[in-house]
Write an enzyme that holds these catalytic residues in place. Structure first.
Site, PDB file in Angstrom:
ATOM      1  N   GLU A   1     -64.348 -34.491 -55.646  1.00  0.00           N
ATOM      2  CA  GLU A   1     -64.362 -35.200 -54.348  1.00  0.00           C
ATOM      3  C   GLU A   1     -65.505 -34.766 -53.433  1.00  0.00           C
ATOM      4  OE1 GLU A   1     -60.379 -34.905 -52.751  1.00  0.00           O
ATOM      5  OE2 GLU A   1     -59.485 -35.699 -54.587  1.00  0.00           O
TER       6      GLU A   1
ATOM      7  N   ASN B   1     -65.213 -35.281 -60.807  1.00  0.00           N
ATOM      8  CA  ASN B   1     -63.967 -36.025 -60.606  1.00  0.00           C
ATOM      9  C   ASN B   1     -63.870 -36.514 -59.162  1.00  0.00           C
ATOM     10  OD1 ASN B   1     -61.273 -36.730 -61.672  1.00  0.00           O
ATOM     11  ND2 ASN B   1     -60.473 -35.234 -60.219  1.00  0.00           N
TER      12      ASN B   1
ATOM     13  N   HIS C   1     -56.181 -43.366 -58.031  1.00  0.00           N
ATOM     14  CA  HIS C   1     -55.014 -43.460 -57.134  1.00  0.00           C
ATOM     15  C   HIS C   1     -55.067 -44.866 -56.536  1.00  0.00           C
ATOM     16  CE1 HIS C   1     -53.848 -39.326 -57.555  1.00  0.00           C
ATOM     17  NE2 HIS C   1     -55.082 -38.929 -57.267  1.00  0.00           N
TER      18      HIS C   1
ATOM     19  N   GLU D   1     -56.086 -39.226 -62.713  1.00  0.00           N
ATOM     20  CA  GLU D   1     -54.956 -38.994 -61.793  1.00  0.00           C
ATOM     21  C   GLU D   1     -54.244 -40.304 -61.488  1.00  0.00           C
ATOM     22  OE1 GLU D   1     -56.124 -36.735 -58.311  1.00  0.00           O
ATOM     23  OE2 GLU D   1     -57.549 -35.522 -59.452  1.00  0.00           O
TER      24      GLU D   1
ATOM     25  N   ASP E   1     -52.103 -43.291 -60.519  1.00  0.00           N
ATOM     26  CA  ASP E   1     -50.819 -43.769 -59.992  1.00  0.00           C
ATOM     27  C   ASP E   1     -51.094 -45.057 -59.229  1.00  0.00           C
ATOM     28  OD1 ASP E   1     -51.846 -42.627 -57.585  1.00  0.00           O
ATOM     29  OD2 ASP E   1     -50.527 -40.881 -57.734  1.00  0.00           O
TER      30      ASP E   1
HETATM   31  O1  9MR Z   1     -50.774 -33.456 -56.342  1.00  0.00           O
HETATM   32  C1  9MR Z   1     -51.381 -32.517 -55.484  1.00  0.00           C
HETATM   33  C2  9MR Z   1     -50.434 -32.175 -54.356  1.00  0.00           C
HETATM   34  O2  9MR Z   1     -49.293 -31.520 -54.854  1.00  0.00           O
HETATM   35  C3  9MR Z   1     -51.151 -31.322 -53.342  1.00  0.00           C
HETATM   36  O3  9MR Z   1     -50.316 -31.109 -52.230  1.00  0.00           O
HETATM   37  C4  9MR Z   1     -52.427 -31.995 -52.918  1.00  0.00           C
HETATM   38  C5  9MR Z   1     -53.205 -31.155 -51.935  1.00  0.00           C
HETATM   39  O4  9MR Z   1     -54.341 -31.804 -51.492  1.00  0.00           O
HETATM   40  O5  9MR Z   1     -53.234 -32.238 -54.046  1.00  0.00           O
HETATM   41  C6  9MR Z   1     -52.655 -33.106 -54.921  1.00  0.00           C
HETATM   42  O6  9MR Z   1     -53.518 -33.421 -55.980  1.00  0.00           O
HETATM   43  C7  9MR Z   1     -54.742 -34.046 -55.613  1.00  0.00           C
HETATM   44  C8  9MR Z   1     -55.744 -33.675 -56.643  1.00  0.00           C
HETATM   45  O7  9MR Z   1     -55.835 -32.282 -56.751  1.00  0.00           O
HETATM   46  C9  9MR Z   1     -57.106 -34.266 -56.313  1.00  0.00           C
HETATM   47  N1  9MR Z   1     -57.025 -35.671 -56.121  1.00  0.00           N
HETATM   48  C10 9MR Z   1     -56.026 -36.130 -55.204  1.00  0.00           C
HETATM   49  C11 9MR Z   1     -54.675 -35.566 -55.602  1.00  0.00           C
HETATM   50  C12 9MR Z   1     -53.586 -36.124 -54.704  1.00  0.00           C
HETATM   51  O8  9MR Z   1     -53.743 -35.673 -53.393  1.00  0.00           O
END
Ligand code: 9MR
Length: 549
Positions: free
Chosen positions: A159, A200, A236, A264, A266
């Protein structure tokens, strides 16, 4: 899978060099036949799920996680916050738990993630600008070394771009400058010469300003020899908004000479779910799966956890959710079937075996309990349908049901058919017949007259039942008890039983209905003497079951 097995298979993937095949073959032994992982493996790809340590105490969840997927991503516990909470104090215990689980399941692991502006421990922000490159390299070196030969991909940088394609102003960007991303990839390659190194990001799933910026970066990395192997499209997505250019976008990255992973996935919706949204979501999951399948270098798909029970969406997007292929009760949603079909699942056309004949018990005037011997099915019995003729009386998930809402004093002949998730119906079971009992309730008035005949050797009886209640009656019985040994000899316009002193007379088909507010039906009988006395001829009743006349 053993650690050495992983190693040799990664080596095998490297040996085939220019052929862009991820070592998914190594997972083939893991996948349960027919699972998403097995279907994907047959296409040379993986189908995986993110997971998180707190969820691993949920046994039913862990069971599906292990049987359905051939790849895992730790959703949190490989992040900097968890792995280097204090400077140069590394702890991989939680991530190791996920990696060990994956190994015992024969699943490959994506490492997520080394350099990200989120879930960074507070101390990183305080590192002096001229120190941060060294700190970043140290973090990468330690973590990649720890998981060497245990993960197949690393999301090296996560990101790093804004929506408009400019660099996100993270602490790394601000203190190290544009070069930090290439430096991160070089450090990762130095620590593990074979693991695939990914950039990513989200909202780079289709073609647009942000994915154009990533594309330009990958292109320049390739030109400069910066070691990048893949691009992760987080995906996402929002219901009904799979980018039309997704396949084209995957293809253009592939054409740069990198692999692509959907990392990732969804697809969120406004809650509550309904059938139309589920159908749309299934179409969306199918579209994403097909986009990956269409491009050889798209190596696999990971859902960001597989069940709505553990989705991150509701906490971040209030009012939205239901984004994953399994619901909160770990039941498969239409999205699951769509993914499975897209991955080439052979449609199930085998019907369940015929269930055993139902047996009826606890029969009342409006209910009856049925039980039968369960069916079997090549995939699984989803439930049973209970029929009376062509009418579906009830459905049950198990091999038994209590029927409700039955008509009183009515004969039911019922059969059971088993069904599976694909909608195949078994043959009908043998039929079972039961008769509901007389109903108690409503109100009636009974007029009874009897007279001797044949020189005192017998009597005739005439009965008129009047419905004094406000609703029509369908099906009635009249019960009375003779005091002096009288026996019914014949009855017209009703059927009767008289095991002893008590007689039960029940309507016949053509006089079952008695209209509301004064409707009447009559029947008659002959009987053997002595005739009942006048004092027992009339009997107002509180129910359709009359007391002794
Ligand atoms: O799924 C993850 C969640 O449990 C955490 O609280 C969050 C913190 O920012 O991160 C989520 O995973 C993220 C991933 O690491 C990067 N892309 C976005 C995902 C969803 O927020």
């Amino acid at each position: 899978m053993s650690r050495s097995g992983t190693m040799s298979l990664i080596a095998a993937a490297v040996t085939i060099g220019a052929v862009a095949v991820l070592p998914v073959a190594m997972t083939a032994d893991a996948a349960v036949p027919g699972s998403l992982g097995a279907l994907a493996a047959a296409k040379g790809k993986y189908f995986g799920s993110a997971t998180d340590n707190p969820e691993l105490s949920d046994a039913p969840y862990v069971s599906i996680l292990g049987s359905e997927f051939n790849q895992l991503t730790p959703g949190n516990t490989m992040k900097w916050q968890y792995t280097e909470p204090s400077q140069n104090q590394f702890t991989f215990t939680q991530a190791d738990t996920v990696v060990n689980l994956a190994r015992s399941n024969g699943q490959v692991v994506r490492g997520h993630t080394l350099v990200w502006h989120n879930q960074l421990p507070g101390w990183v922000a305080n590192v002096a600008a001229d120190q941060l490159l060294g700190v970043m390299r140290n973090h990468i070196t330690n973590e990649v070394t720890h998981f060497r030969d245990q993960v197949v991909h690393w999301d090296v940088v996560n990101e790093a771009f804004e929506e408009n394609g400019t660099r996100r102003q993270t602490v790394f960007q601000q203190k190290i400058g544009d070069g930090y991303i290439a430096e991160a990839f070089r450090a990762a390659r130095a620590a593990d010469p074979t693991v695939k190194l990914y950039y990513n990001d989200y909202n780079i799933d289709g073609i647009g300003a942000k994915s154009d910026a990533v594309y330009a970066m990958v292109q320049s990395f390739k030109q400069q020899g910066v070691p990048i192997d893949g691009v992760g499209l987080q995906a996402h997505l929002i219901l009904g908004q799979v980018p039309a250019t997704m396949q084209q976008n995957i293809q253009r990255f592939a054409d740069l000479g990198v692999d692509v992973a959907i990392t990732e996935l969804d697809i969120r919706m406004n809650l509550p779910r309904d059938t139309a949204k589920d159908t749309q979501q299934a179409n969306d999951y199918r579209a994403v799966t097909n986009a990956c399948l269409a491009v050889t270098r798209c190596v696999g798909i990971t859902v960001w956890d597989y069940t709505d029970k553990y989705s991150w969406i509701p906490s971040v997007f209030p009012g939205q959710g239901a984004a994953l292929p399994y619901d909160e009760n770990l039941a498969r949603k239409p999205a699951y079937a769509a993914i499975s079909a897209a991955l080439g699942a052979v449609p199930d056309t085998t019907a369940p075996s015929t269930p055993g004949p139902p047996t009826a018990s606890n029969v009342t005037s409006s209910t009856a309990t049925l039980a039968w011997t369960a069916s079997t099915d090549n995939v699984g019995v989803a439930g049973y349908n209970v029929y009376r003729g062509d009418t579906l009386l009830a459905q049950s998930a198990t091999n038994g049901v209590t029927l409700t809402g039955l008509s009183a004093s009515t004969q039911y002949q019922v059969v059971v058919r088993a069904r599976d998730a694909a909608g195949n119906l078994s043959a009908a079971s043998a039929a079972t017949t039961f008769t509901t009992t007389v109903a108690v309730g409503g109100s009636c008035r009974v007029a009874y007259g009897a007279s001797n005949w044949g020189g005192g050797g017998g009597f005739t009886g005439q009965v008129t039942v009047t419905n004094t209640g406000p609703t029509a009656i369908t099906g009635w019985s009249l019960v009375w008890t003779y005091a002096n040994g009288q026996r019914v000899a014949q009855m017209w316009n009703a059927t009767y039983t008289q095991p002893a002193a008590t007689v039960t007379a029940t309507n016949v088909s053509y006089n079952a209905s008695i209209g509301a507010n004064g409707g009447t039906q009559s029947f008659a009988s002959t009987g053997r003497t002595p005739a009942p006395t006048a004092s027992r001829r009339r009997s107002p009743s509180t129910g359709r079951t009359a007391p002794s006349p």
